[in-house]
Design a protein around this motif. Structure first.
Motif, PDB file in Angstrom:
ATOM      1  N   SER A   3      -4.834  25.553 -22.358  1.00 54.04           N
ATOM      2  CA  SER A   3      -3.905  26.669 -22.568  1.00 54.04           C
ATOM      3  C   SER A   3      -4.375  27.641 -23.632  1.00 54.04           C
ATOM      4  N   ASP A   4      -5.401  27.257 -24.373  1.00 57.45           N
ATOM      5  CA  ASP A   4      -5.876  28.076 -25.487  1.00 57.45           C
ATOM      6  C   ASP A   4      -6.854  29.125 -24.948  1.00 57.45           C
ATOM      7  N   ALA A   5      -6.295  30.078 -24.190  1.00 55.68           N
ATOM      8  CA  ALA A   5      -7.130  31.063 -23.508  1.00 55.68           C
ATOM      9  C   ALA A   5      -6.344  32.346 -23.292  1.00 55.68           C
ATOM     10  N   VAL A   6      -7.058  33.451 -23.331  1.00 56.07           N
ATOM     11  CA  VAL A   6      -6.420  34.756 -23.187  1.00 56.07           C
ATOM     12  C   VAL A   6      -5.779  34.925 -21.816  1.00 56.07           C
ATOM     13  N   GLN A   7      -6.259  34.208 -20.819  1.00 59.13           N
ATOM     14  CA  GLN A   7      -5.703  34.352 -19.469  1.00 59.13           C
ATOM     15  C   GLN A   7      -4.233  33.957 -19.426  1.00 59.13           C
ATOM     16  N   HIS A   8      -3.820  33.061 -20.326  1.00 56.12           N
ATOM     17  CA  HIS A   8      -2.417  32.657 -20.349  1.00 56.12           C
ATOM     18  C   HIS A   8      -1.538  33.662 -21.093  1.00 56.12           C
ATOM     19  N   PHE A   9      -2.143  34.701 -21.584  1.00 50.96           N
ATOM     20  CA  PHE A   9      -1.417  35.795 -22.224  1.00 50.96           C
ATOM     21  C   PHE A   9      -1.613  37.086 -21.432  1.00 50.96           C
ATOM     22  N   GLY A  10      -1.762  36.928 -20.134  1.00 50.28           N
ATOM     23  CA  GLY A  10      -1.920  38.080 -19.247  1.00 50.28           C
ATOM     24  C   GLY A  10      -3.199  38.852 -19.480  1.00 50.28           C
ATOM     25  N   GLY A  11      -4.211  38.195 -20.069  1.00 50.04           N
ATOM     26  CA  GLY A  11      -5.462  38.878 -20.361  1.00 50.04           C
ATOM     27  C   GLY A  11      -5.395  39.797 -21.566  1.00 50.04           C
ATOM     28  N   ASP A  12      -4.298  39.751 -22.304  1.00 49.17           N
ATOM     29  CA  ASP A  12      -4.084  40.619 -23.469  1.00 49.17           C
ATOM     30  C   ASP A  12      -4.644  39.925 -24.709  1.00 49.17           C
ATOM     31  N   GLU A  13      -5.799  40.361 -25.158  1.00 44.39           N
ATOM     32  CA  GLU A  13      -6.476  39.735 -26.297  1.00 44.39           C
ATOM     33  C   GLU A  13      -5.629  39.800 -27.565  1.00 44.39           C
ATOM     34  N   ALA A  14      -4.982  40.941 -27.782  1.00 45.28           N
ATOM     35  CA  ALA A  14      -4.162  41.091 -28.988  1.00 45.28           C
ATOM     36  C   ALA A  14      -2.979  40.128 -28.972  1.00 45.28           C
ATOM     37  N   ALA A  15      -2.356  39.972 -27.809  1.00 41.20           N
ATOM     38  CA  ALA A  15      -1.220  39.049 -27.691  1.00 41.20           C
ATOM     39  C   ALA A  15      -1.677  37.607 -27.900  1.00 41.20           C
TER      40      ALA A  15
END
Length: 265
Positions: free
Chosen positions: A63-75
């Motif tokens: 789960s420690d991946a940007v893909q789980h934040f919609g690809g939003d690096e800042a989020a």
């Protein structure tokens, strides 16, 4: 000024039983934890993370991946920083200590997923006491992904229920579930088909039980939507979300419920 307080129940589990013996690695999902917590904070609510042992949850590396934040690096980076450094996630609080201080000061409760809760919170007596309190008070209760399985802890004999599932004794499990507080509730939860890639590629084995069948056996009315698409079900005080992508929608529904309860009080 705070609009109220929400208790977040985290897991301390790091491995889960698989069929044939042995265990596979897992934990709690980062986005499922921090996205709703940040949304609650943004809406004016205080949050507090507590776990059975008081130690912080182990974050599942998957789960420690940007893909789980919609690809939003800042989020993604904001979420990681919040989990690592925010006081609300670093208090070292146990569920038992929260109970002793009094649950009445909390306006809602939330449990995120990852498979961790299936191991510990599902059969944790303190989690059960907390959920029974919120159920009796009709206070907003939100459970995400594997989190809805935490509702099983409200059973008086939750540990025996879980053991019966692992033993394959569905008749005994159904008997142990009688009187469950959430019988008849409409729910959603991580589906068996969503679980399969994790079983195949991470656990390298099958779980002893899947989440929808378990909740149905206990007496829930469980439905699942399209795999890996947002899906949230609301029934009375209970708000359930199906998968990691349901993080924003379940947060929105929880905030709506909290705001309604605040206006009504």
């Amino acid at each position: 000024m705070s609009k109220g307080k929400v208790l977040v129940m985290g897991s301390n589990a790091t491995r889960i039983e698989i069929q044939g013996g042995g265990t596979g690695p897992m934990g709690q999902y980062l986005n499922e934890t921090v996205v709703p917590m940040l949304a609650l904070v943004g809406a004016g609510y205080e949050v507090l993370l507590a776990t059975p042992s008081g130690a912080k949850p182990y974050i599942d590396p998957a789960s420690d991946a940007v893909q789980h934040f919609g690809g939003d690096e800042a989020a993604y980076l904001r979420g990681k920083d919040f989990f690592a450094n925010d006081p609300s996630t670093n208090t070292g609080r146990t569920l038992q200590s929260v109970i002793k201080e009094g649950l009445d000061e909390y306006d809602g409760v939330f449990a995120p997923g990852g498979q961790g809760p299936v191991v510990d919170l599902m059969q944790d007596p303190d989690a059960g006491e907390i959920l029974r309190h919120f159920h009796a008070a009709g206070k907003p209760t939100a459970l995400l992904c594997h989190g809805p399985i935490v509702s099983i802890s409200a059973m008086p004999r939750a540990t025996e229920f879980r053991a019966a599932l692992i033993q394959g004794d569905r008749v005994k499990a159904a008997e142990l579930a009688k009187g469950w507080q959430y019988a008849g509730y409409k729910m959603t939860v991580y589906s068996a088909t969503e679980e399969k890639p994790i079983e195949d590629n991470i656990l390298h084995g099958k779980l002893y039980f899947n989440m929808p069948e378990t909740l149905d056996l206990a007496g829930a009315e469980t439905t699942v939507g399209t795999d890996f698409e947002p899906h949230v079900v609301v029934d009375r005080e209970l708000i359930t979300g199906q998968n990691p992508r349901s993080d924003h929608p379940i947060a929105a529904k929880l905030i709506e419920a909290l705001d309604r309860a605040s206006l009504a009080s």
